[in-house]
Design a protein around this motif. Structure first.
Motif, PDB file in Angstrom:
ATOM      1  N   HIS A  75       0.841  -1.199   0.000  1.00  0.00           N
ATOM      2  CA  HIS A  75       0.000   0.000   0.000  1.00  0.00           C
ATOM      3  C   HIS A  75       0.875   1.247   0.000  1.00  0.00           C
ATOM      4  CE1 HIS A  75      -3.452   2.581   0.853  1.00  0.00           C
ATOM      5  NE2 HIS A  75      -2.684   3.197   1.729  1.00  0.00           N
ATOM      6  N   ARG A  76       0.516   2.190  -0.832  1.00  0.00           N
ATOM      7  CA  ARG A  76       1.262   3.447  -0.930  1.00  0.00           C
ATOM      8  C   ARG A  76       0.398   4.578  -0.394  1.00  0.00           C
ATOM      9  NH1 ARG A  76       5.825   3.184  -4.033  1.00  0.00           N
ATOM     10  NH2 ARG A  76       6.113   1.288  -5.255  1.00  0.00           N
ATOM     11  N   TRP A  77       0.888   5.250   0.634  1.00  0.00           N
ATOM     12  CA  TRP A  77       0.144   6.351   1.233  1.00  0.00           C
ATOM     13  C   TRP A  77       0.202   7.586   0.338  1.00  0.00           C
ATOM     14  CZ3 TRP A  77      -2.963   5.031   4.938  1.00  0.00           C
ATOM     15  CH2 TRP A  77      -2.648   3.976   5.785  1.00  0.00           C
ATOM     16  N   GLU A  78      -0.885   8.354   0.387  1.00  0.00           N
ATOM     17  CA  GLU A  78      -0.969   9.586  -0.383  1.00  0.00           C
ATOM     18  C   GLU A  78      -1.508  10.706   0.495  1.00  0.00           C
ATOM     19  OE1 GLU A  78      -1.907   7.947  -4.877  1.00  0.00           O
ATOM     20  OE2 GLU A  78      -3.584   8.173  -3.476  1.00  0.00           O
ATOM     21  N   LEU A  79      -1.257  11.936   0.081  1.00  0.00           N
ATOM     22  CA  LEU A  79      -1.760  13.101   0.797  1.00  0.00           C
ATOM     23  C   LEU A  79      -3.227  13.341   0.445  1.00  0.00           C
ATOM     24  CD1 LEU A  79       1.259  15.542   0.316  1.00  0.00           C
ATOM     25  CD2 LEU A  79       0.630  14.336   2.407  1.00  0.00           C
ATOM     26  N   CYS A  80      -3.977  13.847   1.411  1.00  0.00           N
ATOM     27  CA  CYS A  80      -5.390  14.137   1.192  1.00  0.00           C
ATOM     28  C   CYS A  80      -5.541  15.292   0.212  1.00  0.00           C
ATOM     29  CB  CYS A  80      -6.075  14.482   2.510  1.00  0.00           C
ATOM     30  SG  CYS A  80      -6.081  13.142   3.720  1.00  0.00           S
ATOM     31  N   ASN A  81      -6.306  15.076  -0.811  1.00  0.00           N
ATOM     32  CA  ASN A  81      -6.538  16.100  -1.829  1.00  0.00           C
ATOM     33  C   ASN A  81      -7.889  16.760  -1.540  1.00  0.00           C
ATOM     34  OD1 ASN A  81      -6.574  17.687  -4.082  1.00  0.00           O
ATOM     35  ND2 ASN A  81      -6.267  16.034  -5.549  1.00  0.00           N
ATOM     36  N   VAL A  82      -7.883  17.673  -0.576  1.00  0.00           N
ATOM     37  CA  VAL A  82      -9.117  18.309  -0.114  1.00  0.00           C
ATOM     38  C   VAL A  82      -8.946  19.821  -0.084  1.00  0.00           C
ATOM     39  CG1 VAL A  82      -9.939  16.346   1.236  1.00  0.00           C
ATOM     40  CG2 VAL A  82      -8.361  17.977   2.278  1.00  0.00           C
ATOM     41  N   THR A  83     -10.065  20.516  -0.087  1.00  0.00           N
ATOM     42  CA  THR A  83     -10.040  21.975  -0.105  1.00  0.00           C
ATOM     43  C   THR A  83      -9.402  22.555   1.153  1.00  0.00           C
ATOM     44  OG1 THR A  83     -12.084  21.962  -1.415  1.00  0.00           O
ATOM     45  CG2 THR A  83     -11.460  24.041  -0.374  1.00  0.00           C
ATOM     46  N   SER A  84      -9.675  21.923   2.290  1.00  0.00           N
ATOM     47  CA  SER A  84      -9.168  22.447   3.561  1.00  0.00           C
ATOM     48  C   SER A  84      -7.686  22.184   3.780  1.00  0.00           C
ATOM     49  CB  SER A  84      -9.976  21.858   4.722  1.00  0.00           C
ATOM     50  OG  SER A  84     -10.067  20.455   4.607  1.00  0.00           O
ATOM     51  N   GLY A  85      -7.069  21.400   2.926  1.00  0.00           N
ATOM     52  CA  GLY A  85      -5.612  21.233   2.954  1.00  0.00           C
ATOM     53  C   GLY A  85      -5.067  20.729   4.270  1.00  0.00           C
ATOM     54  N   THR A  86      -4.191  21.514   4.886  1.00  0.00           N
ATOM     55  CA  THR A  86      -3.515  21.101   6.120  1.00  0.00           C
ATOM     56  C   THR A  86      -4.428  21.138   7.339  1.00  0.00           C
ATOM     57  OG1 THR A  86      -2.740  23.363   6.517  1.00  0.00           O
ATOM     58  CG2 THR A  86      -1.287  21.908   5.262  1.00  0.00           C
TER      59      THR A  86
END
Length: 852
Positions: free
Chosen positions: A323-334
């Motif tokens: 499994h490869r982790w990815e960053l959340c691609n959301v409007t609220s960001g950090t």
């Protein structure tokens, strides 16, 4: 090579030429043997059964203090005593090293002693891998040697293992085979060491950057944190970049089953952890079956929870190895909060008049992505300095400073965000405002009579922040609204707070628990819709407790304010609240109205008009998880043993005293009479915290401020930490017996939550999360991976997680944490139970998830 004793038998005087030659050859062989003994390192004699790769590298490892104390459990006597019955066993598995003997040892008979000693150790210590488990058998005579070598220099060569015992030989980098015979000699009662990573070889470490100084040799009892601080940079100079990469350390975990002797120690593979086994941290019994019958749960009263319980968890092994982790691609960001930033669910809402869009709307499946870290993030400033300023780049938002700067909420000053301590109703500081309230009503008695406070619409929580000076604990909340990141500011400052709103559902707290509720210009329409929102505060407020309302309708007698005051006066009178006083704060030029909730039902029964109405008898006031608001009032408890009929003892007596309403006839969570259960739990956690957590897990407690107990029972863990400058949010799982009222009775704070959903807090807001048998409890309800991902979201970089659970669950959690590049310092299974201590790193993946 064995050497025999010198024989003195007589020989004939007429020896032949052959005898002479034989004698010469024997003498030469003997001299050669002596020379080999004095120059060789005995590697051949002390065969390690551990397979060691040729490219393995080592570092010099410090001798650290004990790292964990635990109850030996009910192990048989033969598991405690060595084979010869002469002493205790010593678990020295982690470094797998052999400590050199003191050089002051006599040289008399050294060659013979050394050789025989090597053979003795080969007999006494046999290492075997069985099904991937490294077992150490027949360990004896180590403890006395450890005492003799206590003050000797402990320097480890790159090719030498060392332990608190005699010299046992040098292990070279040559790959060595594992004896098949030795693999078959496993014993269930012997100590075990489990390799925890692909490169784990008897706890070998690859770094070579930590030498042992003479100071470290002379202060073996110094804490783990003190040793680590020698390597760390100053707190305020450590900056993180989201592009920073950090390779996971697969050699820094130790798993051990330790023989139950008080003096037993385990030295971890990375040299930073030592475990000392002791009865003081014995595991508390699991929940009894009787407790489930006698205690209600929040899940049992929520339709949403009833539906979830039928869904199940599915396959435990849910995450693929690749499994490869990815960053959340959301409007609220950090700042991503999954249950508050669910844009799809919010768009489907029919209306927003009751702040439905500010309530929880959790995704059907928990997020499997990681929240980015802001550019320039730094280790948070420690308390109490953090109350006055935080790093700007940790919460990089300026809009609130522009909107509320004139009211002294927050200001941007260079690389800091400063908090002058003001608020909308106390521009010149919360400290003066707090004193003014007690002067107006002396019975408030901050820190004694009034210990637990709820602050509605708290802003940046300066009111709660300065109540710490009065020994008063405040649960602050505000919605995730246009006042950008106000709750995130509060938590970064080190003040308890959650994101919540007075909307359509009850707040996640039990009834009759808050000593005082405060609203300073909180913008809640208390008078609307039959007073539904104010009646929710009535549910939460303890009988005899105070409601402080500081808002413009209290002191502006014209226009809309005058109308609201009239309506509020009528409502509070109908609710039988007494208006104790209206006091003027001359410095801040505001007024505050102080109301008191009745302690009996006399007023309720004597009302001419039953408005607001009394709630139906089957409406449980403690049900709070996804329960719609009702415009009704519950009767006050009046019986001698009814909870809420009496005011708790003053702080700090209340934290250690079983509530008066826990009776001997009631079965506690662990099967004892409830008051005895309460006391046993408190004693247990005091021992665990003082004997283990404070010194043995490598935590730097000076940097721990925001703590969460993810599965609190009686609040014993939080109570054991009461003297430290930190606070603990006790989370009561919705599927667990509801003991949250007990926690509030102790003068502590808590909240209901279902860990199958995300928590209502911002990312990077807690220094320490504690999970006692949480994951195994969730086993039949939801998947474990999203819960671990949620923990990664909540914990600050450099923050810690402590997990106590069954051994199989510990292994599962450890696997997930390592995939997230957490530093797993310690994994310790005992019988079927285990403990894990881990620290979040600064690692983040480079790739963003595909936008959905």
């Amino acid at each position: 090579m064995a050497t025999g004793k010198h024989r003195t038998t007589k020989r004939s005087s007429g020896g032949s030429y052959t005898s002479t030659v034989s004698t010469v050859v024997f003498v030469c062989i003997f001299i050669l043997g002596v020379w080999m003994l004095t120059s060789n390192s005995y590697a051949s004699s002390n065969k390690s059964t551990t397979r060691i790769s040729q490219n393995a590298s080592f570092r010099k490892i410090p001798i650290d203090p004990p790292a964990f104390e635990d109850n030996p459990g009910d192990l048989p006597e033969d598991a405690i005593q060595p084979d010869d019955g002469s002493g205790t066993r010593f678990d020295h598995q982690a470094t797998g090293s052999n400590e050199t003997k003191p050089q002051a040892e006599s040289n008399m008979g050294m060659e013979v002693d050394k050789q025989s000693h090597v053979q003795k150790e080969v007999v006494e210590i046999k290492n075997t891998y069985v099904d991937g488990v490294l077992k150490i058998e027949n360990i004896t005579g180590i403890q006395d040697h450890a005492r003799n070598s206590e003050h000797q220099e402990k320097r480890i060569d790159k090719q030498t293992y060392m332990t608190n015992g005699d010299k046992m030989g040098v292990v070279t980098n040559e790959e060595q085979d594992i004896s098949v015979d030795e693999q078959e000699k496993g014993n269930a009662n012997d100590m075990q060491m489990f390799p925890t990573g692909k490169n784990d070889k008897r706890g070998m470490v690859n770094d070579e950057d930590h030498d042992i100084t003479e100071d470290e040799q002379e202060h073996e009892e110094m804490t783990i944190d003190q040793i680590k601080l020698k390597k760390e940079k100053p707190v305020e100079s450590k900056t993180y970049s989201p592009k920073e990469k950090r390779k996971p350390d697969t050699n820094n975990t130790v798993i051990a089953t330790v023989a139950p002797t008080k003096d037993s120690k385990v030295v971890a593979g990375d040299g930073t952890t030592i475990m000392k086994v002791d009865k003081s941290s014995s595991g508390i019994p699991m929940e009894s079956s009787e407790s489930k019958k006698n205690w209600k749960t929040q899940a049992g009263q929520s339709d949403k929870e009833k539906e979830r319980r039928h869904q199940g968890r599915g396959d435990v092994t849910e995450m693929a190895d690749d499994h490869r982790w990815e960053l959340c691609n959301v409007t609220s960001g950090t700042d991503y909060v999954p249950c508050l930033d669910n844009e799809k669910a919010i768009k489907k809402l029919v209306g927003r008049n009751h702040f439905e869009h500010r309530e929880r709307h959790c995704p059907e499946v928990g997020p499997m992505c990681l929240v980015p870290i802001p550019e320039g993030y730094k280790t948070p400033i420690p308390w109490p300095k953090s109350r006055d300023k935080i790093w700007f780049h940790n919460v990089p938002h300026k809009s609130l400073a522009k909107i509320k700067g004139h009211q002294n909420w927050i200001r941007v000053t260079g690389e800091f965000l400063a908090f002058p301590g003001g608020g909308t109703q106390f521009i010149h500081g919360a400290r003066h405002y707090i004193d003014m309230l007690q002067q107006a009503e002396p019975k408030i008695e901050w820190g004694k009579h009034t210990r637990v406070v709820l602050d509605v619409g708290c802003g940046v929580a300066s009111f709660g922040g300065y109540l710490f000076d009065k020994n008063t604990l405040t649960m602050s909340f505000a919605p995730n609204d246009e006042h950008e990141s106000q709750i995130q500011f509060a938590l970064e400052r080190g003040i308890p707070a959650i994101s919540a709103v007075m909307g359509t559902s009850r707040l996640p707290f039990p009834s009759n628990v808050f000593d005082l509720i405060h609203c300073a210009r909180c913008r809640v329409p208390w008078h609307k819709e039959g007073g539904k929102l104010l009646l929710e505060l009535n549910r939460l407020l303890r009988p005899g407790g105070y409601f402080v309302w500081s808002a413009t309708p209290v002191y502006r007698k014209h226009g809309e304010d005058a109308k609201i005051w009239i309506e509020m006066s009528a409502l509070t009178e109908a609710m039988c609240w007494e208006l104790v006083t209206v006091t003027k704060d001359k410095l801040n030029e505001v007024d505050a109205a102080i109301y008191q909730k009745p302690e009996s039902n006399e007023c309720y029964n004597g009302r001419k008009k039953q408005e607001p109405p009394m709630c139906k008898p089957d409406d449980d006031p403690n049900a709070a998880w996804y329960i719609p608001l009702q415009a009704c009032m519950h009767n006050n408890p009046i019986g001698d043993i009814e909870r809420g009929s009496k005011w708790p003892k003053e702080w700090p007596d209340r934290v250690q005293t079983p509530p008066y309403w826990l009776t001997k006839t009631q079965i506690g969570i662990y099967g004892k009479p409830a008051p005895d259960d309460f006391k046993a739990d408190y004693e247990h956690w005091k021992q665990v915290v003082s004997k283990s957590y404070m010194s043995d897990l490598g935590l730097n407690w000076t940097n721990v401020r925001n703590v969460m107990d993810m599965r609190a029972v009686y609040g014993g863990f939080a109570a054991a930490l009461k003297d430290l400058k930190l606070w603990v949010l006790n989370v009561m799982s919705t599927s667990s017996p509801d003991t949250l009222p007990i926690i509030y009775e102790r003068g502590l704070i808590g909240i209901y939550h279902d860990w199958c959903e995300s928590f209502s807090t911002y990312p990077r807001t807690y220094d320490l999360l504690h999970a006692d048998h949480l994951f195994s409890m969730l086993a039949n309800r939801c998947k474990i991976t999203p819960v671990v991902v949620e923990i990664d979201r909540i914990v600050r970089p450099g923050g810690n997680l402590i997990v106590r659970d069954d051994s199989s669950t510990i292994k599962e959690v450890e696997k997930l944490l390592k995939s997230l590049h957490w530093d797993v310092h310690l994994t310790f299974p005992k019988n079927k139970e285990g403990l894990l201590s881990a620290q979040k790193s600064t690692w983040r993946p480079d790739k963003y998830a595909t936008a959905s």
